[in-house]
Design an enzyme around this catalytic site. Sequence first.
Site, PDB file in Angstrom:
ATOM      1  N   HIS A 106       0.850  -1.182   0.000  1.00 21.56           N
ATOM      2  CA  HIS A 106       0.000   0.000   0.000  1.00 21.56           C
ATOM      3  C   HIS A 106       0.889   1.237   0.000  1.00 21.56           C
ATOM      4  CE1 HIS A 106      -4.067  -1.500   0.147  1.00 21.56           C
ATOM      5  NE2 HIS A 106      -3.737  -2.380   1.072  1.00 21.56           N
TER       6      HIS A 106
ATOM      7  N   ASP B 182      -0.081   7.064  -3.712  1.00 21.22           N
ATOM      8  CA  ASP B 182      -1.150   6.624  -4.618  1.00 21.22           C
ATOM      9  C   ASP B 182      -1.468   7.644  -5.710  1.00 21.22           C
ATOM     10  OD1 ASP B 182      -1.478   4.204  -3.400  1.00 21.22           O
ATOM     11  OD2 ASP B 182      -3.282   4.740  -2.302  1.00 21.22           O
TER      12      ASP B 182
END
Length: 383
Positions: A136, A166
Site C-alpha cells: 500500500h 497513490d
Amino acid sequence: MATTGQGPQGPLTGVRVVELAGIGPGPFAAMLLADLGADVVRVDRPGGSAIGIEPAFDLTNRNKRSVLVDLKAEGGADTVLDLVERADVLIEGYRPGVAERLGVGPDACLKRNPQLVYGRMTGWGQEGPLADRAGHDIAYIALTGTLSMIGRSGEPPTVPVNLVGDFAGGSLYLVVGVLAALQHARTPGGTGQVVDAAIVDGASHLATIIHGMLAAGTWQDRRGANLLDGGCPFYGSYETSDGGYMAVGPLEPRFYEEFAGLLGLGEEAPDRNDLGRWEELRALVADRFSTRTRAEWTEIFEGTDACVAPVLSLREAPHHPHLAARSTFVEHGGLTQPAPAPRFSATPVSVRSAPALPGADTEAVAADWGLPGLLTTRKDTTG
C-alpha cells in the site's frame, strides 16, 4: 459554491478509455481523464469490489460510464477486447500477470488494436524483486525515502494520508504517461505501447529537487532539520488559543519582516539566520500564536504578504472566499467535491455526471460504441 451540469467536455473530447475496475490510483487516473473530457467506460465486475465506498459516493467514478463484465466467465475477455478495439486507452491496476491470465494483457489488447495505449498502475512496477508482492501507499513511499522526510525530528514519520504515493506518485504519473503515449500513437508512424506507472518510481521522481539539494550539501538526510520539512521555525504550523492552527511560510526576508511585525515578535527575537537559535525562535513564535484564536490571526494576516494562512478542515475549505470565488469546489448531485483541474480557456472542463453506478450505462455504451454484444453480456452477469 458553484453547481455544474451538462456543459463543455474538455480537451480530451473524442478520446475513448476503457478502465478495468480497481481501487485507488487507477480509478483516480481514469477520473482525471474523464474530467478532461474523455469517454471513460469502467468495466465493473459483478458483485463489485470487496474494498471501497458506496458507489453513489465514490467521486473517482464521476464523469464515467459503467458496464458489467465478468472477466472470469466465458466470453468475458472477448467482450473487453471488443471494447479495446474501439478505444484509445486502457487502464488496469492488477498485480503483474493478472491481466494476462484473464486474457486482456498487453499482447492480446495490442493485437486487437495496435494503436492502443495500455496503462498499467502498480505500486512496485511490472518487474523487480517486489513486483509480485502486496503493498500500500505507506510501504511504497517508505522504500523511496519520501516518508523519511515527513514529520518532526525525534518523532515517527508522519503519514501524509495516501496523497503522496497513490495519487501524486501513481495516478498523476500514469496520466502523464498515457497522454504522452497517446501523442506518440497519433503521430505519423506512431504505435500503441505499454505505460508502466509504478508508485515507487513516481514518488522517487517527486523528490528530485531534494536529491539535488542533498548532493549539494544544502539538505540534511534526517527529518525535521531542513528549511521545508518543519525544521525551520518560519515554515510550519502553530496552534492558536482555540485549538486551531495557522500555517506559516515567509521564507523570503521581506515577507518574513512583514510576518514578524504583524505577529509582534519584537526586537528581542533571535535572528532568523542563526540556525543555532531556531528552537528559541520557534518557541517565541508558538507563544505568540497561542495568544489569539485562529479567526483573530486570520484577520490580522488577511490581505498581507506575510505568507500566513489558517489551516482549514475539509468541510471548511469549500467556503473560503478565495476558493469560493474560483469555484475550486463544486456541487453536483448533492455532493460537494473538488472541481476538475487544471483549467482551459478554449475547452472548459466540468463535472458532467455523478459517480457511475456499476452496470448502469450498458445500453448507452452498447449504442455509442457499436457493441450490441454488451447487452448479451449484461443478461449473463445479471441472470
